[in-house]
Enzyme design. Structure first.
Site, PDB file in Angstrom:
ATOM      1  N   LYS A  22       0.011  -6.522 -28.845  1.00 63.93           N
ATOM      2  CA  LYS A  22       0.431  -6.134 -27.491  1.00 63.93           C
ATOM      3  C   LYS A  22       1.663  -5.242 -27.520  1.00 63.93           C
ATOM      4  CE  LYS A  22       3.230  -8.790 -25.281  1.00 63.93           C
ATOM      5  NZ  LYS A  22       4.415  -8.869 -24.446  1.00 63.93           N
ATOM      6  N   ASN A  23       2.675  -5.639 -28.292  1.00 68.86           N
ATOM      7  CA  ASN A  23       3.935  -4.895 -28.223  1.00 68.86           C
ATOM      8  C   ASN A  23       3.866  -3.544 -28.927  1.00 68.86           C
ATOM      9  OD1 ASN A  23       4.997  -6.822 -26.580  1.00 68.86           O
ATOM     10  ND2 ASN A  23       6.095  -7.916 -28.200  1.00 68.86           N
ATOM     11  N   CYS A 117       9.714 -11.095 -19.350  1.00 68.13           N
ATOM     12  CA  CYS A 117      10.011 -12.520 -19.443  1.00 68.13           C
ATOM     13  C   CYS A 117      11.496 -12.774 -19.239  1.00 68.13           C
ATOM     14  CB  CYS A 117       9.571 -13.057 -20.803  1.00 68.13           C
ATOM     15  SG  CYS A 117       7.787 -13.241 -20.903  1.00 68.13           S
ATOM     16  N   ARG A 122      18.974  -9.278 -21.183  1.00 62.08           N
ATOM     17  CA  ARG A 122      18.194  -8.124 -21.621  1.00 62.08           C
ATOM     18  C   ARG A 122      18.741  -6.771 -21.135  1.00 62.08           C
ATOM     19  NH1 ARG A 122      11.913  -9.850 -21.767  1.00 62.08           N
ATOM     20  NH2 ARG A 122      11.974  -8.511 -23.578  1.00 62.08           N
ATOM     21  N   PRO A 123      19.964  -6.432 -21.549  1.00 61.42           N
ATOM     22  CA  PRO A 123      20.535  -5.132 -21.147  1.00 61.42           C
ATOM     23  C   PRO A 123      19.774  -3.955 -21.761  1.00 61.42           C
ATOM     24  CG  PRO A 123      21.997  -6.268 -22.695  1.00 61.42           C
ATOM     25  CD  PRO A 123      20.872  -7.203 -22.415  1.00 61.42           C
ATOM     26  N   ILE A 124      20.004  -2.753 -21.217  1.00 60.32           N
ATOM     27  CA  ILE A 124      19.326  -1.552 -21.748  1.00 60.32           C
ATOM     28  C   ILE A 124      20.350  -0.501 -22.175  1.00 60.32           C
ATOM     29  CG2 ILE A 124      17.117  -1.817 -20.540  1.00 60.32           C
ATOM     30  CD1 ILE A 124      18.312   0.218 -18.469  1.00 60.32           C
ATOM     31  N   ASP A 125      21.589  -0.957 -22.423  1.00 57.95           N
ATOM     32  CA  ASP A 125      22.662  -0.009 -22.755  1.00 57.95           C
ATOM     33  C   ASP A 125      22.344   0.849 -23.985  1.00 57.95           C
ATOM     34  OD1 ASP A 125      22.921  -2.657 -23.915  1.00 57.95           O
ATOM     35  OD2 ASP A 125      24.704  -1.911 -24.926  1.00 57.95           O
ATOM     36  N   GLN A 126      21.649   0.285 -24.974  1.00 58.21           N
ATOM     37  CA  GLN A 126      21.372   1.056 -26.196  1.00 58.21           C
ATOM     38  C   GLN A 126      20.348   2.162 -25.925  1.00 58.21           C
ATOM     39  OE1 GLN A 126      23.298   0.400 -29.041  1.00 58.21           O
ATOM     40  NE2 GLN A 126      24.251  -0.805 -27.413  1.00 58.21           N
ATOM     41  N   ASP A 306       9.768 -14.537 -30.987  1.00 61.17           N
ATOM     42  CA  ASP A 306       8.554 -14.791 -30.199  1.00 61.17           C
ATOM     43  C   ASP A 306       7.740 -15.966 -30.744  1.00 61.17           C
ATOM     44  OD1 ASP A 306       9.269 -12.750 -28.542  1.00 61.17           O
ATOM     45  OD2 ASP A 306       7.805 -11.303 -29.305  1.00 61.17           O
ATOM     46  N   ILE A 328      18.413 -14.224 -30.972  1.00 63.98           N
ATOM     47  CA  ILE A 328      18.108 -12.929 -30.338  1.00 63.98           C
ATOM     48  C   ILE A 328      18.346 -12.983 -28.820  1.00 63.98           C
ATOM     49  CG2 ILE A 328      16.381 -11.095 -30.062  1.00 63.98           C
ATOM     50  CD1 ILE A 328      16.924 -11.631 -33.027  1.00 63.98           C
ATOM     51  N   ARG A 398      -0.233 -12.605 -19.851  1.00 62.15           N
ATOM     52  CA  ARG A 398       0.428 -11.318 -20.114  1.00 62.15           C
ATOM     53  C   ARG A 398       0.201 -10.870 -21.548  1.00 62.15           C
ATOM     54  NH1 ARG A 398       6.407 -11.087 -17.889  1.00 62.15           N
ATOM     55  NH2 ARG A 398       6.120  -9.175 -19.023  1.00 62.15           N
TER      56      ARG A 398
HETATM   57  C1  EPZ Z   1      10.795  -6.823 -27.625  1.00 58.66           C
HETATM   58  O1  EPZ Z   1      11.649  -6.993 -26.504  1.00 58.66           O
HETATM   59  C2  EPZ Z   1       9.528  -7.567 -27.314  1.00 58.66           C
HETATM   60  N1  EPZ Z   1       8.938  -7.014 -26.087  1.00 58.66           N
HETATM   61  C3  EPZ Z   1       9.839  -9.043 -27.130  1.00 58.66           C
HETATM   62  O2  EPZ Z   1       8.612  -9.722 -26.976  1.00 58.66           O
HETATM   63  C4  EPZ Z   1      10.525  -9.577 -28.374  1.00 58.66           C
HETATM   64  O3  EPZ Z   1      10.940 -10.894 -28.133  1.00 58.66           O
HETATM   65  C5  EPZ Z   1      11.735  -8.727 -28.712  1.00 58.66           C
HETATM   66  O4  EPZ Z   1      11.358  -7.333 -28.809  1.00 58.66           O
HETATM   67  C6  EPZ Z   1      12.397  -9.112 -30.041  1.00 58.66           C
HETATM   68  O5  EPZ Z   1      11.460  -9.018 -31.083  1.00 58.66           O
HETATM   69  C7  EPZ Z   1       8.224  -5.907 -26.157  1.00 58.66           C
HETATM   70  O6  EPZ Z   1       8.016  -5.310 -27.207  1.00 58.66           O
HETATM   71  C8  EPZ Z   1       7.648  -5.405 -24.876  1.00 58.66           C
HETATM   72  P1  EPZ Z   1      15.065  -6.087 -28.147  1.00 58.66           P
HETATM   73  P2  EPZ Z   1      12.895  -6.040 -26.303  1.00 58.66           P
HETATM   74  O7  EPZ Z   1      15.450  -4.810 -27.531  1.00 58.66           O
HETATM   75  O8  EPZ Z   1      12.548  -4.709 -26.844  1.00 58.66           O
HETATM   76  C9  EPZ Z   1      19.686  -6.911 -27.030  1.00 58.66           C
HETATM   77  C10 EPZ Z   1       7.004 -11.063 -25.961  1.00 58.66           C
HETATM   78  O9  EPZ Z   1       6.962 -12.322 -25.805  1.00 58.66           O
HETATM   79  N2  EPZ Z   1      19.711  -5.551 -26.434  1.00 58.66           N
HETATM   80  O10 EPZ Z   1      14.632  -6.085 -29.583  1.00 58.66           O
HETATM   81  O11 EPZ Z   1      13.346  -6.172 -24.908  1.00 58.66           O
HETATM   82  C11 EPZ Z   1      18.772  -7.853 -26.257  1.00 58.66           C
HETATM   83  O12 EPZ Z   1      19.408  -8.420 -25.152  1.00 58.66           O
HETATM   84  C12 EPZ Z   1       8.310 -10.345 -25.701  1.00 58.66           C
HETATM   85  O13 EPZ Z   1       6.036 -10.378 -26.298  1.00 58.66           O
HETATM   86  C13 EPZ Z   1      20.898  -5.074 -25.908  1.00 58.66           C
HETATM   87  O14 EPZ Z   1      21.927  -5.755 -25.884  1.00 58.66           O
HETATM   88  O15 EPZ Z   1      13.935  -6.767 -27.270  1.00 58.66           O
HETATM   89  C14 EPZ Z   1      18.442  -8.864 -27.343  1.00 58.66           C
HETATM   90  O16 EPZ Z   1      19.485  -9.789 -27.455  1.00 58.66           O
HETATM   91  C15 EPZ Z   1       9.358 -11.231 -25.131  1.00 58.66           C
HETATM   92  N3  EPZ Z   1      20.924  -3.795 -25.401  1.00 58.66           N
HETATM   93  C16 EPZ Z   1      18.388  -8.023 -28.620  1.00 58.66           C
HETATM   94  O17 EPZ Z   1      19.116  -6.833 -28.305  1.00 58.66           O
HETATM   95  C17 EPZ Z   1      19.817  -3.002 -25.395  1.00 58.66           C
HETATM   96  O18 EPZ Z   1      19.902  -1.857 -24.915  1.00 58.66           O
HETATM   97  C18 EPZ Z   1      16.985  -7.638 -29.068  1.00 58.66           C
HETATM   98  O19 EPZ Z   1      16.240  -7.114 -27.967  1.00 58.66           O
HETATM   99  C19 EPZ Z   1      18.620  -3.494 -25.934  1.00 58.66           C
HETATM  100  C20 EPZ Z   1      18.583  -4.792 -26.450  1.00 58.66           C
END
Ligand code: EPZ
Length: 431
Positions: A22-23, A117, A122-126, A306, A328, A398
């Site tokens: 899925k991802n 979820c 879940r910030p998007i700053d990066q 996950d 995480i 989902r």
């Molecule tokens: C992806 O989420 C997956 N979702 C998640 O799967 C998965 O749990 C996660 O990666 C970790 O493997 C999808 O691919 C759609 P991250 P994502 O960016 O991309 C922090 C599922 O069940 N962060 O790797 O949102 C964040 O808060 C889902 O299928 C920032 O601080 O995760 C977290 O602590 C749930 N700033 C860490 O990084 C940012 O700009 C990792 O998040 C981005 C992330």
């Protein structure tokens, strides 16, 4: 509202085919709009998240045809808007990949802020930092939307402050057509990151190093059509492997890449399961009581976040004291309350769960709080004495295609029902 009703107690035995990741699919679907040519994608899982993504793409003029249930033909030659709006889009996290690909193709994107979820802030700053470095100086959140505009995109050196799957994929999508070279340091190494990079390379992109900490991208002016098959889903496979562990079963997950499952297989072995690997299958046999262990979630190749709820459910039934640390997401133990209603003995202290194993769970009425926790609670119900009903299974849908159908084929006694009378009927049927 749809629910699962489950009678626990059967050992799950047999073989199960794992679907596409899925991802990976979510990143690849977004990537398909980077060219005006037609792209054919195989092994797309038919789950709610991919279907919302397809709906979002169609809303801006992308033509998506179903060749069969899991094969899509996509043409993005007539996109009429770079604005993706509407309430439905809030349902998925990965809607933000459309920012990367629309920005990469048109130098402009506006997408309603993603949901997904509820497992942390879940910030998007990066993501925003990377878009800015590539030339979208105004990238930010305005009125509930992520917006990014650039005169042109220029390759850049981007250092991610933490390992993030989402930002790594998003920045690859934005950078493949930027002028010059982009380097993403501290990149995520998950199999789905590599799959998105492989797909983009099949479209003519020049991405090197995906699967390592440093991804190097040489921008190309155009991408072309391709045919691509998505890798199998690591987490769906891992969930069925843990279904064998908690029900004392014997399950072979087929159509998988065993290398992607190594951290999961290793933990299953550690807690007393037997693992047999072949080229594209892994068999898990659980013939005795599970043993306790410690586990900490980490980015790939570590144990996946996950899979954290699934291993917690298994350790809840293991002999002795186990410790699970979530590193995480800060809010990923919400399901523990539900599991306690089934008799688990777990104490959560900030990011750590201390688990005293119990001999058995007992059926209860519970609610799925999110996708993976929902799936893990289904596993608990399959291992429990008596009947369990699980609400809010839309979360599970989902990310798991025909979860109940696949589990039934392994001997699970469960049904998807819509009302109390259907629950009563099921109870009478299975006794
Ligand atoms: C992806 O989420 C997956 N979702 C998640 O799967 C998965 O749990 C996660 O990666 C970790 O493997 C999808 O691919 C759609 P991250 P994502 O960016 O991309 C922090 C599922 O069940 N962060 O790797 O949102 C964040 O808060 C889902 O299928 C920032 O601080 O995760 C977290 O602590 C749930 N700033 C860490 O990084 C940012 O700009 C990792 O998040 C981005 C992330």
């Amino acid at each position: 509202m749809e629910q699962y009703v489950i009678k626990g107690g059967n050992a799950l035995v047999g073989e199960v085919e794992i679907g596409g990741a899925k991802n990976a699919a979510l990143g690849i679907l977004a990537g398909a709009i980077l060219t005006d040519d037609t792209v054919v994608i195989e092994n797309v899982p038919d789950v709610r998240d991919t279907n919302v993504m397809i709906q979002a793409m169609e809303s801006i003029g992308v033509i998506v045809q179903h060749v069969d249930k899991h094969t899509l033909k996509i043409n993005a030659g007539n996109i009429h808007s770079q604005i993706v709006d509407g309430d439905y889009i809030k349902r998925i996290r990965a809607s933000y990949y459309l920012i990367g690909s629309l920005l990469g193709k048109f130098n402009k994107a506006e997408v309603t802020l993603p949901g997904g979820c509820n497992i942390g802030t879940r910030p998007i700053d990066q993501h925003l930092k990377g878009f800015k470095a590539l030339g979208a100086r105004d990238a930010g959140v305005v009125g509930g939307r992520i917006e990014a505009h650039a005169d042109k995109l220029q390759g850049a050196h981007i250092y991610l402050d933490m390992v993030t799957v989402g930002a790594t994929i998003n920045l690859m999508l934005a950078a493949v057509r930027a002028e010059g070279r982009t380097i993403i340091e501290n990149a995520a190494k998950e199999p789905h990151v590599v799959d998105v990079a492989n797909f983009l390379n099949c479209m003519g992109a020049n991405i090197k190093g995906a699967g390592t900490d440093v991804i190097r991208i040489k921008g190309v002016s155009e991408l072309h059509g391709t045919e691509y098959t998505i890798i199998p889903d690591q987490i769906e496979a891992g969930t069925f492997m843990f279904a064998a562990a908690v029900t004392k079963g014997d399950i072979t997950v087929k159509n998988v890449i065993p290398k992607h499952l190594e951290s999961i297989s290793a933990k299953l072995q550690e807690i007393g399961c037997e693992i047999e690997e072949s080229d594209d299958a892994v068999r898990v046999v659980a013939s005795r009581r599970l043993e306790h262990t410690h586990v900490k979630t980490l980015p790939y190749p570590g144990f996946p976040t996950d899979m954290q709820p699934q291993i917690t459910v298994a350790l809840g039934l293991a002999e002795g004291t186990s410790i699970v640390t979530e590193s995480i997401f800060e809010n990923r133990f919400k399901y523990v309350d539900e599991l306690m209603r089934m008799g688990a003995n777990i104490k959560v202290e900030s990011s750590t769960a201390i688990i005293e194993g119990v001999n058995r769970y007992t059926g209860a009425s519970i609610t799925a709080p999110d996708l993976r926790a929902g799936a893990a609670l289904v596993l608990a119900a399959l291992a429990a004495d008596g009947f369990t009903t699980i609400d809010d299974i839309r979360y599970i849908e989902r990310g798991y295609e025909e979860f109940d159908v696949k589990l039934r084929s392994l001997g699970a006694m469960m049904e998807k029902v819509e009302d109390d009378s259907a629950i009563q009927k099921f109870k009478l049927k299975v006794g």
